[in-house]
Design an enzyme around this catalytic site. Structure first.
Site, PDB file in Angstrom:
ATOM      1  N   LYS A  87     -15.423 -25.685 -32.126  1.00 15.27           N
ATOM      2  CA  LYS A  87     -13.981 -25.540 -31.878  1.00 15.27           C
ATOM      3  C   LYS A  87     -13.119 -26.206 -32.964  1.00 15.27           C
ATOM      4  O   LYS A  87     -12.062 -25.707 -33.314  1.00 15.27           O
ATOM      5  CB  LYS A  87     -13.624 -26.110 -30.509  1.00 15.27           C
ATOM      6  N   ASP A 123      -7.881 -23.451 -23.363  1.00 16.06           N
ATOM      7  CA  ASP A 123      -8.471 -24.418 -22.422  1.00 16.06           C
ATOM      8  C   ASP A 123      -7.400 -25.118 -21.582  1.00 16.06           C
ATOM      9  O   ASP A 123      -7.557 -25.281 -20.372  1.00 16.06           O
ATOM     10  CB  ASP A 123      -9.292 -25.474 -23.174  1.00 16.06           C
TER      11      ASP A 123
HETATM   12  P1  NDP Z   1     -16.737 -33.221 -26.163  1.00 17.56           P
HETATM   13  O1  NDP Z   1     -18.095 -33.497 -26.741  1.00 17.56           O
HETATM   14  O2  NDP Z   1     -15.638 -32.856 -27.061  1.00 17.56           O
HETATM   15  O3  NDP Z   1     -16.266 -34.519 -25.326  1.00 17.56           O
HETATM   16  C1  NDP Z   1     -17.153 -35.217 -24.499  1.00 17.56           C
HETATM   17  C2  NDP Z   1     -16.395 -36.291 -23.732  1.00 17.56           C
HETATM   18  O4  NDP Z   1     -17.314 -36.901 -22.810  1.00 17.56           O
HETATM   19  C3  NDP Z   1     -15.848 -37.419 -24.610  1.00 17.56           C
HETATM   20  O5  NDP Z   1     -14.668 -37.906 -24.048  1.00 17.56           O
HETATM   21  C4  NDP Z   1     -16.971 -38.467 -24.512  1.00 17.56           C
HETATM   22  O6  NDP Z   1     -16.517 -39.788 -24.742  1.00 17.56           O
HETATM   23  C5  NDP Z   1     -17.360 -38.307 -23.063  1.00 17.56           C
HETATM   24  N1  NDP Z   1     -18.710 -38.787 -22.787  1.00 17.56           N
HETATM   25  C6  NDP Z   1     -19.872 -38.243 -23.227  1.00 17.56           C
HETATM   26  N2  NDP Z   1     -20.912 -38.963 -22.761  1.00 17.56           N
HETATM   27  C7  NDP Z   1     -20.391 -39.987 -22.017  1.00 17.56           C
HETATM   28  C8  NDP Z   1     -20.954 -41.060 -21.283  1.00 17.56           C
HETATM   29  N3  NDP Z   1     -22.289 -41.247 -21.213  1.00 17.56           N
HETATM   30  N4  NDP Z   1     -20.124 -41.932 -20.655  1.00 17.56           N
HETATM   31  C9  NDP Z   1     -18.783 -41.739 -20.714  1.00 17.56           C
HETATM   32  N5  NDP Z   1     -18.178 -40.738 -21.382  1.00 17.56           N
HETATM   33  C10 NDP Z   1     -18.988 -39.874 -22.042  1.00 17.56           C
HETATM   34  O7  NDP Z   1     -17.006 -32.102 -25.057  1.00 17.56           O
HETATM   35  P2  NDP Z   1     -15.938 -31.047 -24.449  1.00 17.56           P
HETATM   36  O8  NDP Z   1     -14.631 -31.708 -24.323  1.00 17.56           O
HETATM   37  O9  NDP Z   1     -16.030 -29.775 -25.171  1.00 17.56           O
HETATM   38  O10 NDP Z   1     -16.561 -30.808 -22.988  1.00 17.56           O
HETATM   39  C11 NDP Z   1     -16.482 -31.824 -21.991  1.00 17.56           C
HETATM   40  C12 NDP Z   1     -16.859 -31.241 -20.637  1.00 17.56           C
HETATM   41  O11 NDP Z   1     -15.913 -30.250 -20.244  1.00 17.56           O
HETATM   42  C13 NDP Z   1     -18.222 -30.554 -20.631  1.00 17.56           C
HETATM   43  O12 NDP Z   1     -18.853 -30.841 -19.416  1.00 17.56           O
HETATM   44  C14 NDP Z   1     -17.881 -29.081 -20.704  1.00 17.56           C
HETATM   45  O13 NDP Z   1     -18.857 -28.255 -20.083  1.00 17.56           O
HETATM   46  C15 NDP Z   1     -16.594 -29.052 -19.893  1.00 17.56           C
HETATM   47  N6  NDP Z   1     -15.732 -27.903 -20.253  1.00 17.56           N
HETATM   48  C16 NDP Z   1     -15.426 -27.038 -19.249  1.00 17.56           C
HETATM   49  C17 NDP Z   1     -14.629 -25.959 -19.493  1.00 17.56           C
HETATM   50  C18 NDP Z   1     -14.323 -25.031 -18.379  1.00 17.56           C
HETATM   51  O14 NDP Z   1     -13.768 -23.957 -18.641  1.00 17.56           O
HETATM   52  N7  NDP Z   1     -14.628 -25.383 -17.142  1.00 17.56           N
HETATM   53  C19 NDP Z   1     -14.069 -25.687 -20.837  1.00 17.56           C
HETATM   54  C20 NDP Z   1     -14.444 -26.678 -21.826  1.00 17.56           C
HETATM   55  C21 NDP Z   1     -15.263 -27.744 -21.518  1.00 17.56           C
HETATM   56  P3  NDP Z   1     -16.497 -40.432 -26.240  1.00 17.56           P
HETATM   57  O15 NDP Z   1     -15.259 -39.912 -26.893  1.00 17.56           O
HETATM   58  O16 NDP Z   1     -16.494 -41.881 -26.014  1.00 17.56           O
HETATM   59  O17 NDP Z   1     -17.756 -39.928 -26.923  1.00 17.56           O
END
Ligand code: NDP
Length: 310
Positions: A87, A123
């Site tokens: 993205k 989104d």
């Molecule tokens: P990103 O990789 O961009 O972001 C991941 C996020 O999760 C960050 O804020 C990260 O924090 C946090 N994170 C990851 N691991 C941990 C952990 N162990 N503890 C705490 N925080 C954690 O992913 P996306 O934003 O693209 O996707 C995020 C979620 O949203 C996914 O589950 C995805 O499937 C869902 N999604 C759903 C959509 C829908 O249409 N329903 C559309 C897009 C996404 P940090 O910054 O500290 O790494």
């Protein structure tokens, strides 16, 4: 499961797509992309709209992604979706980035317009429509906490909350620096004549239980935008003891069954929904951009529910 095409084919054999029956005119770039539910409901939408075309999966690598997007028009495509992990890179691949996508920091929808490529993010708006559908409420009337607001989807939701003028916005992220920067960017939207000052209406904190508990006293809707919940055995993004019956809980994660967060919220007496409706609405908004008209949402919803086993 529908076939996955190597995105390299867009460069090396674009005629393959036009020669398919019906021709491939839309697709989703990702890696891995085999699990995406988008083809099922976008193909149902194309059928319902009477369009002679199909939507395919396009597996890309970092090197091939940019030239493959640039080749969409020559291969006869009308546009594409972009998912993890491309993205951010998609912003560089297009000629023009829409303002909301720029603020969200990523493009999930590419539209081919003549020899130009336009980039959008659906989104945030998909999230807003999902909240209205699930809870019959508008973001502007809610005090919202977003867990994982530093990630792509969380940031898109935060930008939309700010655009719609939500009452309060609490940005939570494991890496707190990411949400401090976002809060600075969104601050001008929270300066208003309302009684509460801007500092109170917009807050950025780390994933600390004490800080979250304090903020939750003044929150209506909690959103999980972290990737926690995607894998079996993940911990909850919010300790169960912080979930109370007065909260609305929206988990962006979607799986075949109810997510653990949704189950935990429901057993605390809270209303909860998972991310399937957001997936539907972000896809419907992409369809509207590609065809400049309304999407056949009922056909899309039916196909998505079936694909998700609901
Ligand atoms: P990103 O990789 O961009 O972001 C991941 C996020 O999760 C960050 O804020 C990260 O924090 C946090 N994170 C990851 N691991 C941990 C952990 N162990 N503890 C705490 N925080 C954690 O992913 P996306 O934003 O693209 O996707 C995020 C979620 O949203 C996914 O589950 C995805 O499937 C869902 N999604 C759903 C959509 C829908 O249409 N329903 C559309 C897009 C996404 P940090 O910054 O500290 O790494």
């Amino acid at each position: 499961m529908a076939e996955v095409f190597d995105a390299r084919l867009l460069l090396e054999a674009p005629e393959r797509f036009a020669g398919m029956s019906p021709p491939a005119i839309l697709g989703v770039f990702g890696s891995p992309v085999g699990h995406s539910l988008s083809p099922q409901f976008q193909n149902a939408a194309l059928d319902a709209a009477g369009v002679n075309g199909q939507y395919v999966r396009l597996e890309a690598t970092e090197e091939i992604f940019l030239p493959a997007v640039r080749a969409l028009g020559r291969a006869g495509f009308r546009g594409a979706n972009v998912t993890i992990p491309f993205k951010v890179a998609a912003m560089e691949a297009v000629d023009e980035v829409d303002e909301e996508a720029r603020q969200a920091g990523g493009v999930n929808t590419v539209v081919v317009q003549g020899d130009r490529l336009l980039g959008f993010s659906t989104d945030g708006m998909g999230f807003s429509r999902a909240i209205r559908e699930e809870f019959l409420l508008d973001l502007k009337d809610l005090r919202v906490m977003i867990l994982g607001a530093g990630g792509g989807a969380g940031r898109a939701a935060a930008v939309r909350c700010a655009a719609e003028g939500c009452e309060r916005l609490v940005l939570v992220n494991r890496t707190v620096e990411k949400v401090r920067g976002l809060a600075r960017a969104l601050a001008p939207k929270f300066h208003s004549e309302r009684l509460a000052g801007p500092a109170d209406r917009l807050v950025a904190i780390g994933m600390d239980e004490g800080l979250m508990a304090e903020q939750l006293e003044k929150i209506d809707l909690v959103v999980n935008a972290t990737s926690l919940g995607m894998r079996l055995g993940d911990r909850l993004p919010l300790p169960t003891r912080l979930i109370t019956a007065n909260l609305l809980v929206f988990d962006m994660v979607y799986t075949g069954r109810k997510t653990r967060l949704v189950l935990a919220a429901e057993s605390a007496g809270a209303r909860a929904a998972d991310g399937l409706s957001m997936l539907l609405h972000q896809g419907a908004l992409s369809f509207e951009l590609w065809f400049e008209g309304p999407a056949p949402i009922d056909a899309m919803r039916r196909a998505l529910r079936q694909a998700a086993g609901r």
